[in-house]
Design an enzyme around this catalytic site. Structure first.
Site, mmCIF file in Angstrom:
data_model
loop_
_atom_site.group_PDB
_atom_site.id
_atom_site.type_symbol
_atom_site.label_atom_id
_atom_site.label_comp_id
_atom_site.label_asym_id
_atom_site.label_seq_id
_atom_site.Cartn_x
_atom_site.Cartn_y
_atom_site.Cartn_z
ATOM 1 N N HIS A 180 -35.256 45.883 41.977
ATOM 2 C CA HIS A 180 -34.216 46.252 42.950
ATOM 3 C C HIS A 180 -33.994 47.754 42.778
ATOM 4 C CE1 HIS A 180 -32.978 41.962 43.534
ATOM 5 N NE2 HIS A 180 -33.385 41.875 42.282
ATOM 6 N N PHE A 181 -34.487 48.560 43.712
ATOM 7 C CA PHE A 181 -34.442 50.013 43.525
ATOM 8 C C PHE A 181 -33.341 50.691 44.347
ATOM 9 C CE2 PHE A 181 -39.030 50.652 41.721
ATOM 10 C CZ PHE A 181 -38.610 50.157 40.500
ATOM 11 N N ASN A 233 -32.245 43.428 49.065
ATOM 12 C CA ASN A 233 -30.773 43.526 49.054
ATOM 13 C C ASN A 233 -30.294 44.970 48.898
ATOM 14 O OD1 ASN A 233 -31.816 43.236 46.391
ATOM 15 N ND2 ASN A 233 -29.811 42.667 45.597
ATOM 16 N N HIS A 241 -38.058 34.899 38.582
ATOM 17 C CA HIS A 241 -37.342 34.876 37.291
ATOM 18 C C HIS A 241 -36.879 33.481 36.838
ATOM 19 C CE1 HIS A 241 -34.183 35.170 40.227
ATOM 20 N NE2 HIS A 241 -33.978 36.459 40.149
ATOM 21 N N ASP A 257 -37.231 42.216 37.216
ATOM 22 C CA ASP A 257 -35.974 42.107 37.959
ATOM 23 C C ASP A 257 -35.094 43.328 37.675
ATOM 24 O OD1 ASP A 257 -34.095 41.027 39.679
ATOM 25 O OD2 ASP A 257 -33.183 39.744 38.167
ATOM 26 N N HIS A 315 -27.194 48.951 37.492
ATOM 27 C CA HIS A 315 -25.811 49.230 37.908
ATOM 28 C C HIS A 315 -25.312 50.326 36.981
ATOM 29 C CE1 HIS A 315 -25.648 45.600 40.391
ATOM 30 N NE2 HIS A 315 -26.204 44.950 39.386
#
Ligand code: DOR
Length: 445
Positions: free
Chosen positions: A69-70, A101, A237, A308, A312
């Site tokens: 998720h970049f 997302n 995952h 994954d 954050h």
């Protein structure tokens, strides 16, 4: 760093496609490997070829990380395609498959094209982007290109990307034949358990709210639909021993599964040491789950490894549970973590290469990647298996600046990373001029 049109990597311990080791040389012309042998001839007057002395180092195909998720577009305060791809280069990750997302969500050709355009401008490694299912975009799911496949969040998601109802899932599985990758957690069970455990702020409760049963129920439903339509399914995952044992009995050839290093190496005891940094979806499980997942990976029930990578900021992670977001970064540490496991006898280096490169290329049908052989793309990583160094937050290139593995003493750190025949990382230095390519996916995805 110069940009020669050829490389000659000399006297590396090369991991060959059959898992054997060769002490020898690899010659690269342009973006491709042209020769692999014990001693490859070299014309010293050829100033256009960079000779690299790799004595004492091990040469592997570059890692292909099939779930990251970049955060770009829309959430660039956490990460962006430039910082993430710098972290990839340092971690030996030469290609990645990224999740939908972001803001806006990647749910149609225009949003996919936007990501591809951004990546072409700022990404140091090769890239591919999943298309997200919303329950209302079945036509887009069938028509967009290029993509490794359709991502469905069966649970653990808010808003349009949450697709938890069986009839809508069935409509997606019934139409087309493109690969479907699922985040398998049962949202109804999670919702109910959130109420039962409301008011508890210990992050360890996360693993009880989103428990093994929530994961198993969703994995069983996805497999049921996949079998009904013989639809290519990938389970992202995998986190529980329960799912691994279920798949051991029930997994036809067209279903694959992956596991993350954190689900192999961390468990619920991590909440005591790193608190909400250990919070992710699906959650960390018990030491017994670690053990069963390892066995399933070694036995081929689980096909490959993904990080994954879900960064954050520290500030966001410092909020009290359940306001703290789920997710942890991974692309800078995955390869040394797994190579350290190999050095410690939990698996071998050829298995790591298969799980982190060859098997990913094979199952996502990415041509010319995942092997060191003539004709393959020169996506390579030279690692040092002779020294151990700790994971240090101040050395991380991911914008989030932390790792759940800080302080872990690891071997197999990348010394040099090559993307498409260009040296993108060399002993701590990045060549930020290098750009990766959009990955291609052969028919059937
Ligand atoms: O822990 C997670 N964080 N799991 C996911 O599936 C999504 C991810 C994120 O995007 O933060």
């Amino acid at each position: 760093m110069s940009n020669p049109s050829g490389l000659l990597i000399r006297q590396a311990t090369i991991v060959l496609p059959d898992g054997e080791f060769l002490l020898g040389d690899v010659k690269v012309r342009g973006s491709q490997i042209v020769e692999v042998g014990a001693e490859v001839s070299f014309d010293p007057s050829d100033t256009d070829t960079l000779e690299i002395n790799a004595e004492g180092l091990t040469l592997l195909p570059g890692v292909i990380d099939p779930q990251v998720h970049f955060r770009e577009p829309g959430l660039e305060h956490k990460e962006d395609l430039f910082t993430a791809s710098c972290a990839c280069a340092k971690g030996g990750v030469t290609s990645f498959l990224e999740m939908p997302n972001t803001r806006p969500l990647t749910t149609n050709q225009a949003t996919l094209d936007d990501k591809l355009q951004r990546a072409s401008q700022k990404c140091l490694v090769n890239y591919g982007f999943f298309i997200g299912a919303t329950g209302e975009n079945v036509e887009d799911l069938l028509s967009v290109n290029p993509t490794p496949g359709i991502k469905i969040f069966m649970g653990s998601m808010k808003g349009a990307l949450l697709v938890s109802q069986e009839d809508i899932l069935e409509e997606i599985f019934a139409r087309g034949d493109r690969l479907i990758a699922v985040h398998a957690e049962d949202q109804a069970r999670i919702n109910q358990r959130r109420q039962e455990f409301a008011g508890i702020h210990d992050p360890a409760i996360h693993s009880q709210i989103q428990d093994n049963q929530a994961a198993l129920l969703a994995t069983q439903l996805a497999c049921k639909l996949s079998k009904k339509y013989q639809r290519r399914l990938h389970i992202l995952h995998l986190s529980t021993g329960d799912e691994a044992e279920y798949l051991r009995q029930e997994k036809p050839a067209w279903i694959t599964a992956e596991v993350t290093p954190q689900h192999l190496l961390l468990n619920t005891s991590a909440y005591e040491t790193i608190g909400t940094k250990a919070q992710m979806n699906p959650p960390l499980r018990s030491p017994e789950d670690n053990k069963i997942l390892w066995q399933a990976l070694r036995d081929g029930v689980i096909d490959f490894i993904a990080t994954d990578h879900a960064p954050h900021t520290l500030e966001e992670k410092a909020q009290e549970y359940p306001n703290s977001p789920s997710g942890m970064p991974g692309v800078e540490t995955s390869l040394p973590l797994m190579l350290t496991q190999a050095e410690q006898g939990h698996c071998n280096i050829a298995q790591v290469v298969n799980w982190m490169s060859a098997a990913v290329a094979k199952h996502y049908k990415i041509p010319n990647k995942g092997a060191i052989a003539p004709g393959y793309d020169a996506d390579l990583v030279l690692v040092d298996l002779n020294t151990y160094r700790p994971v240090l937050a101040e050395q991380l290139l991911s914008k989030c600046g932390w790792s759940p593995f800080e302080g872990w003493n690891l071997t197999g750190w990348p010394v040099m990373t090559v993307v498409g025949g260009q040296v993108v990382y060399d002993r701590g230095q990045l060549n930020t001029e290098v750009r990766g390519q959009a990955l291609r996916f052969d028919a059937g995805n």
